[in-house]
Design a protein around this motif. Structure first.
Motif, PDB file in Angstrom:
ATOM      1  N   ASN A   1      -4.609   6.994  -2.362  1.00 61.06           N
ATOM      2  CA  ASN A   1      -4.425   5.644  -1.505  1.00 61.06           C
ATOM      3  C   ASN A   1      -4.446   4.588  -2.487  1.00 61.06           C
ATOM      4  O   ASN A   1      -5.616   4.551  -3.279  1.00 61.06           O
ATOM      5  CB  ASN A   1      -5.500   5.481  -0.495  1.00 61.06           C
ATOM      6  CG  ASN A   1      -5.422   6.468   0.578  1.00 61.06           C
ATOM      7  OD1 ASN A   1      -4.663   6.567   1.525  1.00 61.06           O
ATOM      8  ND2 ASN A   1      -6.385   7.267   0.602  1.00 61.06           N
ATOM      9  N   TRP A   2      -3.529   3.958  -2.520  1.00 60.10           N
ATOM     10  CA  TRP A   2      -3.302   2.542  -3.621  1.00 60.10           C
ATOM     11  C   TRP A   2      -2.992   1.283  -2.609  1.00 60.10           C
ATOM     12  O   TRP A   2      -2.313   1.630  -1.699  1.00 60.10           O
ATOM     13  CB  TRP A   2      -2.245   2.917  -4.697  1.00 60.10           C
ATOM     14  CG  TRP A   2      -2.093   4.065  -5.294  1.00 60.10           C
ATOM     15  CD1 TRP A   2      -3.246   5.138  -5.616  1.00 60.10           C
ATOM     16  CD2 TRP A   2      -1.121   4.369  -6.442  1.00 60.10           C
ATOM     17  NE1 TRP A   2      -2.878   5.831  -6.655  1.00 60.10           N
ATOM     18  CE2 TRP A   2      -1.390   5.669  -7.054  1.00 60.10           C
ATOM     19  CE3 TRP A   2       0.043   3.794  -6.611  1.00 60.10           C
ATOM     20  CZ2 TRP A   2      -0.687   6.090  -8.008  1.00 60.10           C
ATOM     21  CZ3 TRP A   2       0.946   4.496  -7.500  1.00 60.10           C
ATOM     22  CH2 TRP A   2       0.437   5.448  -8.442  1.00 60.10           C
ATOM     23  N   ARG A   3      -3.598   0.468  -3.319  1.00 63.54           N
ATOM     24  CA  ARG A   3      -3.320  -0.886  -2.580  1.00 63.54           C
ATOM     25  C   ARG A   3      -2.526  -1.809  -3.870  1.00 63.54           C
ATOM     26  O   ARG A   3      -3.040  -1.171  -5.165  1.00 63.54           O
ATOM     27  CB  ARG A   3      -4.535  -1.814  -2.281  1.00 63.54           C
ATOM     28  CG  ARG A   3      -5.078  -0.902  -1.033  1.00 63.54           C
ATOM     29  CD  ARG A   3      -5.258  -1.949   0.009  1.00 63.54           C
ATOM     30  NE  ARG A   3      -5.759  -1.392   1.320  1.00 63.54           N
ATOM     31  CZ  ARG A   3      -5.196  -1.089   2.262  1.00 63.54           C
ATOM     32  NH1 ARG A   3      -3.768  -1.031   2.054  1.00 63.54           N
ATOM     33  NH2 ARG A   3      -5.612  -0.430   3.306  1.00 63.54           N
ATOM     34  N   HIS A  34      -7.308   1.944  -6.551  1.00 62.08           N
ATOM     35  CA  HIS A  34      -6.876   3.343  -6.858  1.00 62.08           C
ATOM     36  C   HIS A  34      -7.962   4.451  -5.967  1.00 62.08           C
ATOM     37  O   HIS A  34      -9.283   4.268  -6.676  1.00 62.08           O
ATOM     38  CB  HIS A  34      -6.437   3.417  -8.025  1.00 62.08           C
ATOM     39  CG  HIS A  34      -5.977   5.014  -8.256  1.00 62.08           C
ATOM     40  ND1 HIS A  34      -7.077   5.896  -8.516  1.00 62.08           N
ATOM     41  CD2 HIS A  34      -4.903   5.341  -8.723  1.00 62.08           C
ATOM     42  CE1 HIS A  34      -6.277   7.049  -8.599  1.00 62.08           C
ATOM     43  NE2 HIS A  34      -4.797   6.803  -8.991  1.00 62.08           N
ATOM     44  N   ALA A  61       0.787  -1.181  -0.004  1.00 64.35           N
ATOM     45  CA  ALA A  61      -0.053   0.176   0.004  1.00 64.35           C
ATOM     46  C   ALA A  61       0.742   1.226   0.233  1.00 64.35           C
ATOM     47  O   ALA A  61       1.910   1.115   0.378  1.00 64.35           O
ATOM     48  CB  ALA A  61      -0.945   0.055   1.317  1.00 64.35           C
ATOM     49  N   THR A  62       0.189   2.153  -0.431  1.00 68.65           N
ATOM     50  CA  THR A  62       0.710   3.619  -0.437  1.00 68.65           C
ATOM     51  C   THR A  62      -0.164   4.812  -0.589  1.00 68.65           C
ATOM     52  O   THR A  62      -1.266   4.348  -1.001  1.00 68.65           O
ATOM     53  CB  THR A  62       2.018   3.896  -1.548  1.00 68.65           C
ATOM     54  OG1 THR A  62       2.579   5.093  -1.345  1.00 68.65           O
ATOM     55  CG2 THR A  62       1.302   3.930  -2.904  1.00 68.65           C
ATOM     56  N   GLU A  63      -0.002   5.805   0.274  1.00 69.80           N
ATOM     57  CA  GLU A  63      -0.572   6.697   0.391  1.00 69.80           C
ATOM     58  C   GLU A  63       0.045   8.089   0.299  1.00 69.80           C
ATOM     59  O   GLU A  63       1.356   8.122   0.652  1.00 69.80           O
ATOM     60  CB  GLU A  63      -1.606   7.096   1.695  1.00 69.80           C
ATOM     61  CG  GLU A  63      -0.795   7.089   3.045  1.00 69.80           C
ATOM     62  CD  GLU A  63      -1.468   6.940   4.037  1.00 69.80           C
ATOM     63  OE1 GLU A  63      -1.718   7.893   4.910  1.00 69.80           O
ATOM     64  OE2 GLU A  63      -2.310   6.084   4.237  1.00 69.80           O
TER      65      GLU A  63
END
Length: 130
Positions: free
Chosen positions: A104-106, A120, A80-82
């Motif tokens: 926010n991505w997974r 996304h 994940a990233t944000e």
């Protein structure tokens, strides 16, 4: 501590492609075919790549090249990233747009370390008239 340099590099490249408004094919290879694409103003009956295509068709028809995306506050964790994005653009009718967005991505990690985005999400934090 791993700050996930491949993910950070991927994010920079992703938004460079959006700044140029590259063809949709430049993005689909990095999106899972069944990606959960949570963006405003998209036909909710569409899913996966069809939903992304519909959103991007509207983007390309509405905005002039180039656009600007300035990414900050990147936080990466496994899968994940944000981060925040300051977005600036001019519409084909000459209107200037500026907005701050929380993304926010997974993702799944591919063998080469690059992400394959599975979720996304982009939420408007602030919109400014310019």
């Amino acid at each position: 501590m791993n700050d996930y340099p491949k993910i950070r590099s991927f994010i920079a490249d992703w938004f460079a492609r959006f700044d140029r408004l590259d063809p949709i094919e430049a993005f689909l290879e990095d999106l899972h075919p069944d990606v959960d694409w949570d963006m405003p103003d998209v036909d909710a009956t569409l899913t996966g790549h069809a939903r992304v295509r519909a959103w991007y068709t509207d983007v390309v028809a509405t905005l002039q090249r180039p656009t600007e995306h300035h990414v900050s506050k990147i936080k990466v964790t496994p899968g994940a990233t944000e981060f925040e994005v300051l977005f600036r653009a001019t519409t084909v009718s000459g209107e200037h747009i500026e907005a701050r967005v929380q993304e926010n991505w997974r993702f799944d990690t591919r063998p080469d370390g690059r992400p394959l985005i599975t979720v996304h999400s982009a939420k408007l934090l602030q919109e400014a008239d310019t």
